[in-house]
Design a protein around this motif. Structure first.
Motif, PDB file in Angstrom:
ATOM      1  N   LEU A   1     -32.582   7.193 -15.437  1.00 51.17           N
ATOM      2  CA  LEU A   1     -33.167   8.514 -15.223  1.00 51.17           C
ATOM      3  C   LEU A   1     -32.719   9.433 -16.364  1.00 51.17           C
ATOM      4  N   HIS A   2     -33.693   9.994 -17.076  1.00 46.18           N
ATOM      5  CA  HIS A   2     -33.373  10.909 -18.172  1.00 46.18           C
ATOM      6  C   HIS A   2     -34.433  12.001 -18.226  1.00 46.18           C
ATOM      7  N   GLY A   3     -34.349  12.840 -19.238  1.00 48.37           N
ATOM      8  CA  GLY A   3     -35.261  13.977 -19.325  1.00 48.37           C
ATOM      9  C   GLY A   3     -36.719  13.589 -19.423  1.00 48.37           C
ATOM     10  N   GLY A   4     -36.994  12.379 -19.916  1.00 46.49           N
ATOM     11  CA  GLY A   4     -38.376  11.933 -20.042  1.00 46.49           C
ATOM     12  C   GLY A   4     -38.933  11.261 -18.791  1.00 46.49           C
ATOM     13  N   THR A   5     -38.115  11.136 -17.754  1.00 41.62           N
ATOM     14  CA  THR A   5     -38.571  10.500 -16.514  1.00 41.62           C
ATOM     15  C   THR A   5     -39.521  11.442 -15.769  1.00 41.62           C
ATOM     16  N   PRO A   6     -40.755  11.012 -15.452  1.00 40.64           N
ATOM     17  CA  PRO A   6     -41.696  11.879 -14.728  1.00 40.64           C
ATOM     18  C   PRO A   6     -41.129  12.300 -13.377  1.00 40.64           C
ATOM     19  N   VAL A   7     -41.540  13.472 -12.909  1.00 41.04           N
ATOM     20  CA  VAL A   7     -41.028  14.022 -11.652  1.00 41.04           C
ATOM     21  C   VAL A   7     -41.311  13.082 -10.480  1.00 41.04           C
ATOM     22  N   SER A   8     -42.511  12.498 -10.441  1.00 46.29           N
ATOM     23  CA  SER A   8     -42.863  11.590  -9.347  1.00 46.29           C
ATOM     24  C   SER A   8     -41.959  10.360  -9.351  1.00 46.29           C
ATOM     25  N   ARG A   9     -41.688   9.831 -10.535  1.00 43.16           N
ATOM     26  CA  ARG A   9     -40.800   8.665 -10.673  1.00 43.16           C
ATOM     27  C   ARG A   9     -39.376   9.043 -10.304  1.00 43.16           C
ATOM     28  N   ARG A  10     -38.962  10.212 -10.695  1.00 45.33           N
ATOM     29  CA  ARG A  10     -37.627  10.722 -10.393  1.00 45.33           C
ATOM     30  C   ARG A  10     -37.383  10.761  -8.885  1.00 45.33           C
ATOM     31  N   SER A  11     -38.368  11.266  -8.143  1.00 42.76           N
ATOM     32  CA  SER A  11     -38.243  11.369  -6.680  1.00 42.76           C
ATOM     33  C   SER A  11     -38.120   9.988  -6.040  1.00 42.76           C
ATOM     34  N   LYS A  12     -38.895   9.028  -6.554  1.00 44.50           N
ATOM     35  CA  LYS A  12     -38.842   7.668  -6.012  1.00 44.50           C
ATOM     36  C   LYS A  12     -37.488   7.019  -6.274  1.00 44.50           C
ATOM     37  N   ILE A  13     -36.910   7.277  -7.458  1.00 42.10           N
ATOM     38  CA  ILE A  13     -35.592   6.731  -7.801  1.00 42.10           C
ATOM     39  C   ILE A  13     -34.531   7.265  -6.842  1.00 42.10           C
ATOM     40  N   VAL A  14     -34.549   8.581  -6.617  1.00 40.39           N
ATOM     41  CA  VAL A  14     -33.572   9.200  -5.714  1.00 40.39           C
ATOM     42  C   VAL A  14     -33.733   8.639  -4.306  1.00 40.39           C
ATOM     43  N   GLU A  15     -34.975   8.526  -3.839  1.00 42.56           N
ATOM     44  CA  GLU A  15     -35.249   8.016  -2.490  1.00 42.56           C
ATOM     45  C   GLU A  15     -34.749   6.580  -2.338  1.00 42.56           C
ATOM     46  N   ALA A  16     -34.989   5.752  -3.356  1.00 43.07           N
ATOM     47  CA  ALA A  16     -34.551   4.356  -3.297  1.00 43.07           C
ATOM     48  C   ALA A  16     -33.038   4.250  -3.313  1.00 43.07           C
ATOM     49  N   PHE A  17     -32.394   5.035  -4.161  1.00 42.44           N
ATOM     50  CA  PHE A  17     -30.932   4.981  -4.278  1.00 42.44           C
ATOM     51  C   PHE A  17     -30.261   5.466  -3.007  1.00 42.44           C
ATOM     52  N   GLN A  18     -30.862   6.452  -2.358  1.00 43.49           N
ATOM     53  CA  GLN A  18     -30.295   7.017  -1.135  1.00 43.49           C
ATOM     54  C   GLN A  18     -30.656   6.198   0.106  1.00 43.49           C
ATOM     55  N   GLY A  19     -31.499   5.184  -0.069  1.00 45.35           N
ATOM     56  CA  GLY A  19     -31.947   4.388   1.066  1.00 45.35           C
ATOM     57  C   GLY A  19     -30.943   3.338   1.496  1.00 45.35           C
ATOM     58  N   ASP A  20     -31.336   2.534   2.475  1.00 45.75           N
ATOM     59  CA  ASP A  20     -30.451   1.502   3.043  1.00 45.75           C
ATOM     60  C   ASP A  20     -30.348   0.269   2.148  1.00 45.75           C
ATOM     61  N   ALA A  21     -31.411  -0.045   1.412  1.00 42.81           N
ATOM     62  CA  ALA A  21     -31.372  -1.206   0.520  1.00 42.81           C
ATOM     63  C   ALA A  21     -30.348  -0.957  -0.591  1.00 42.81           C
ATOM     64  N   TYR A  22     -29.622  -2.013  -0.971  1.00 43.06           N
ATOM     65  CA  TYR A  22     -28.538  -1.865  -1.937  1.00 43.06           C
ATOM     66  C   TYR A  22     -29.078  -1.712  -3.351  1.00 43.06           C
ATOM     67  N   VAL A  23     -28.901  -0.529  -3.905  1.00 47.91           N
ATOM     68  CA  VAL A  23     -29.203  -0.259  -5.319  1.00 47.91           C
ATOM     69  C   VAL A  23     -27.867   0.070  -5.972  1.00 47.91           C
ATOM     70  N   PRO A  24     -27.346  -0.809  -6.837  1.00 45.98           N
ATOM     71  CA  PRO A  24     -25.962  -0.670  -7.282  1.00 45.98           C
ATOM     72  C   PRO A  24     -25.684   0.459  -8.260  1.00 45.98           C
ATOM     73  N   PHE A  25     -26.685   0.842  -9.081  1.00 46.88           N
ATOM     74  CA  PHE A  25     -26.369   1.825 -10.118  1.00 46.88           C
ATOM     75  C   PHE A  25     -27.586   2.616 -10.557  1.00 46.88           C
ATOM     76  N   ILE A  26     -27.309   3.787 -11.122  1.00 44.08           N
ATOM     77  CA  ILE A  26     -28.287   4.556 -11.890  1.00 44.08           C
ATOM     78  C   ILE A  26     -27.603   4.976 -13.185  1.00 44.08           C
ATOM     79  N   VAL A  27     -28.287   4.789 -14.297  1.00 42.17           N
ATOM     80  CA  VAL A  27     -27.829   5.305 -15.588  1.00 42.17           C
ATOM     81  C   VAL A  27     -28.598   6.595 -15.847  1.00 42.17           C
ATOM     82  N   LEU A  28     -27.880   7.681 -16.094  1.00 39.34           N
ATOM     83  CA  LEU A  28     -28.511   8.989 -16.239  1.00 39.34           C
ATOM     84  C   LEU A  28     -28.062   9.673 -17.525  1.00 39.34           C
ATOM     85  N   SER A  29     -28.971  10.423 -18.136  1.00 37.39           N
ATOM     86  CA  SER A  29     -28.541  11.332 -19.192  1.00 37.39           C
ATOM     87  C   SER A  29     -27.900  12.520 -18.496  1.00 37.39           C
ATOM     88  N   VAL A  30     -26.790  13.013 -19.038  1.00 37.60           N
ATOM     89  CA  VAL A  30     -25.980  13.989 -18.322  1.00 37.60           C
ATOM     90  C   VAL A  30     -26.748  15.284 -18.048  1.00 37.60           C
TER      91      VAL A  30
END
Length: 214
Positions: free
Chosen positions: A147-176
């Motif tokens: 996830l970085h500044g070029g990540t579309p808003v719609s994609r960003r929301s899906k990433i957050v939803e998946a990471f916060q969900g029950d399925a195991y997502v081990p990591f996110i790499v983010l620009s600070v």
């Protein structure tokens, strides 16, 4: 009706409560912060010394704003070398053996993987995010997200939803900078700043995506 509004406000005001920041902090788990030092690989040492020597030569022949520009540009180059030589050289191999930071990241994340916990990895450099994600995928034996500044808003929301969900997502790499605002990633147990931002307040804001007040 201003008179009725004033009357209602007077009636309910004794029952409107708010939680102070200090009280919220008491309810949060303790935040533990550590600094780990990574040794440079031989390849990093050679590039680091060469870059410093080039800077020293340039500042002897410059002054004022030009000299400050040389120093600032060199700091950026040194940070890239310390991340990985391939980032500075513009190459795409990114072997873990060529970077002390990559070796340390592997050591830390192997422990996180054994505990089946989740981690946020922050970097100030957009260009290294995909390579970090590939490296972490090998450690966790599972896909994560970038996830970085070029990540579309719609994609960003899906990433957050998946990471916060029950399925195991081990990591996110983010620009600070992209990860510093508007994200709630409380499923993460660990936050790693792979390289340091200029302003500690920005780092703290990014860290608090996992350790959130409110």
């Amino acid at each position: 009706d201003e008179e009725a509004t004033a009357c209602l406000k007077k009636m309910v005001s004794p029952f409107i409560l708010r939680r102070l920041k200090q009280e919220v902090l008491k309810d949060l788990p303790e935040k533990l912060e550590t600094i780990d030092y990574a040794a440079l690989s031989k390849k990093q040492v050679v590039l680091y010394r060469k870059t410093v020597e080039e800077m020293e030569e340039k500042i002897l022949n410059s002054e004022g704003i030009e000299r400050r520009g040389v120093v600032l540009a060199t700091i950026i180059k040194l940070k890239q070398i310390c991340n990985h030589p391939d980032q500075y050289l513009g190459q795409e191999t990114f072997s873990g053996d060529d970077s002390g930071k990559f070796a340390l990241l592997k050591s830390i994340c192997e422990t996180i993987y054994e505990k089946r916990e989740r981690v946020l990895v922050f970097t100030q450099f957009h260009e290294i995010t995909e390579y970090l994600a590939q490296f972490l995928k090998e450690i966790f034996h599972a896909d994560g997200y970038v996830l970085h500044g070029g990540t579309p808003v719609s994609r960003r929301s899906k990433i957050v939803e998946a990471f916060q969900g029950d399925a195991y997502v081990p990591f996110i790499v983010l620009s600070v900078k992209a990860g510093g605002t508007g994200l709630n990633l409380t499923k993460a147990n660990h936050v790693i700043h792979f390289d340091r931002w200029w302003n500690p307040a920005v780092e703290n804001q990014a860290t608090d995506r996992a350790f959130r007040i409110g």
